[in-house]
Structure formats: structure tokens, C-alpha cells
Design an enzyme around this catalytic site. Structure first.
Site, PDB file in Angstrom:
ATOM      1  CG  HIS A  28      -1.686  -1.213   1.167  1.00 26.87           C
ATOM      2  ND1 HIS A  28      -2.549  -1.650   2.325  1.00 26.87           N
ATOM      3  CD2 HIS A  28      -2.478  -1.898   0.168  1.00 26.87           C
ATOM      4  CE1 HIS A  28      -3.551  -2.525   1.979  1.00 26.87           C
ATOM      5  NE2 HIS A  28      -3.459  -2.816   0.639  1.00 26.87           N
ATOM      6  CB  CYS A  52       4.630  21.170  -6.125  1.00 28.40           C
ATOM      7  SG  CYS A  52       6.330  20.805  -7.409  1.00 28.40           S
TER       8      CYS A  52
HETATM    9 ZN    ZN Z   1       5.264  20.027  -9.056  1.00 19.92          ZN
END
Ligand code: ZN
Length: 246
Positions: A124, A153
Site C-alpha cells: 500500500h 510543490c
Molecule cells: Zn510539481
């Protein structure tokens, strides 16, 4: 009587060079990581977060409501200070001794590797790995912990997600095939700390065709009747005994 059974299992594993261990949440509970599928407060979770864990921890929910997904995830799925327990260490020892060829785990906590196991098949995924949904840049668990709310990000600003299989998402097929191969080639298969009710992971046990299926679990599993031995002792004690630690 129990010791007699554990002694026989210990001898089996001593004489084996391809024991495989397949484990679940019960392996990590002694490290302080609760089994969220256990009955400890599912109702409470639902009233606190507005949905049951199976819904919040789904791929669909991550896209629909990332804030709530991450609130739940941060509060219930991350245990950065958890340490490997006797079960993890006993398995690492059996690998070092050349008895154990693989650990297959349904857990996502990385504790087998932390204990020193090398060959770990994570069915998993792992909370230790994370990646950007857009550019696939990778992030560590520390990156996630140091961020707050929904992690984004640093390169492209998109959402970063954990490399774990969420509800409604397909299992990592490569990991599954690797696990299947390990089970097929095992001379002894020890299954522990899992109720074997979640498929397709549970069906792995059915791929083992050897004579030495050993189940270590507090409560009965659907595979108990196929097992050579069923052990109800705490898993960390049973594995430490089998590995010759206690
Ligand atoms: Zn990214």
C-alpha cells in the site's frame, strides 16, 4: 502447549531459507500506531471529520477536499516518532540470518526498513514517499511535516500527495506481483497482525502452495483453517521467540 507450537515453528524457520512474512496493522500497534480499521472510535472519527475514514482516505476525496483529507491524514496517519518494535526487529534479524527472503506489508509506516529489513514489499505504499501530482517531484515525510495544511510543490505549486494506495485506487501491481512471487516461492509463510479481510492483499495467502502456513493473529481469520499453526500470542513476542531473541 503454546511454547511447544512456537518451538516447532522456530525449528521450521531455522531449517528454512525462504521464509516469507506477510503482515498488517497488528505488527505496528506495539509501536503506537493504531489500526485505523480497528474499532477504536470509527464513529468518533465520522462525527469529528464529517465522513468515515474510508471516504476521507480516498483518491476522490483528496481531489474533492484536499484540506480535509490532509487534516485527517496529518492527525491520524503520520507517526514520525514511532520506533520499530520487537516484531520488526525479529524479522530483520531473520533476514540477516538468511532465513527470511521477504517481508510483505500492508503498512505504510516504513518501520520494517527502520528496523533494518532490506527486502520489504509495500503493498500500500509508504508515507515516507510523496510526490507532486503535476510534475512528479518527490518529497520526504519531513517535507510534509514541515508544511502545513495542503502541501504544495515548491516547483510548480500543485498538490503533493502521499505515495500510498488510497481507497478506491488500484493496488500497485508491481508490488503485488512481487509479493505473489515471494509467496509462491516461500517454503514457510508466516502471516501476522492482519485479519486477512482486505482484498486483494488477503488473496495473496491463497497463492502459497506450501505445507507451512503459520498465522499469528489475536482474532480468527478466514484462513485459519488452512494454517498448520495458528498462534494467538502477541505478535512481537511470537516473532521474537521464533527469531531466537527471547
Ligand atoms: Zn510539481
Amino acid at each position: 502447549m503454546r511454547m511447544n507450537e512456537l518451538d516447532v515453528i522456530k525449528k521450521l524457520v531455522d531449517g528454512s531459507n525462504s521464509t516469507v512474512f506477510f503482515g498488517g496493522a497488528g505488527v505496528s500497534t506495539a509501536s503506537g500506531i493504531p489500526d485505523f480499521r480497528g474499532n477504536n472510535g470509527l464513529y468518533k472519527i465520522e462525527s469529528e471529520y464529517g465522513a468515515p475514514p474510508e471516504e476521507i482516505l480516498s483518491g476522490r476525496y483528496l481531489h474533492k477536499d484536499p484540506e480535509r483529507f490532509y487534516k485527517y491524514y496529518r492527525e491520524n496517519m503520520l507517526y514520525p516518532s514511532a520506533e520499530p518494535n520487537g516484531a520488526h526487529k525479529a524479522l530483520a534479524r531473520l533476514e540477516r540470518l538468511g532465513k527470511l527472503t521477504a517481508v510483505i506489508t500492508q503498512n505504510i509506516d516504513g518501520l520494517h526498513q527502520a528496523a533494518g529489513s532490506d527486502k520489504v514489499i509495500e503493498l500500500h505504499g509508504s508515507v515516507l514517499r510523496n510526490y507532486c501530482l503535476e510534475c512528479r517531484r518527490e518529497y520526504s515525510l519531513e517535507d510534509i511535516i514541515e508544511s502545513s495544511g495542503v502541501p504544495h510543490c515548491t516547483l510548480c505549486g500543485s498538490i503533493v500527495r502521499p505515495d500510498v494506495t488510497l481507497y478506491g485506487e488500484a493496488l500497485d501491481l508491481n508490488a503485488f506481483y512481487e509479493a505473489e512471487e515471494a509467496c509462491i516461492n516461500a517454503d514457510v509463510l508466516i502471516v501476522g497482525g492482519t485479519s486477512l479481510t482486505v482484498n486483494p492483499a488477503a488473496s495473496l495467502v491463497g497463492t502459497y502452495k506450501g505445507d507451512h502456513l503459520i498465522i499469528i493473529n489475536k482474532s480468527p481469520t478466514p484462513y485459519d483453517r488452512y494454517a498448520e499453526y495458528v498462534i494467538r500470542e502477541p505478535i512481537e513476542e511470537a516473532l521474537q521467540y521464533i527469531a531466537g531473541v527471547i
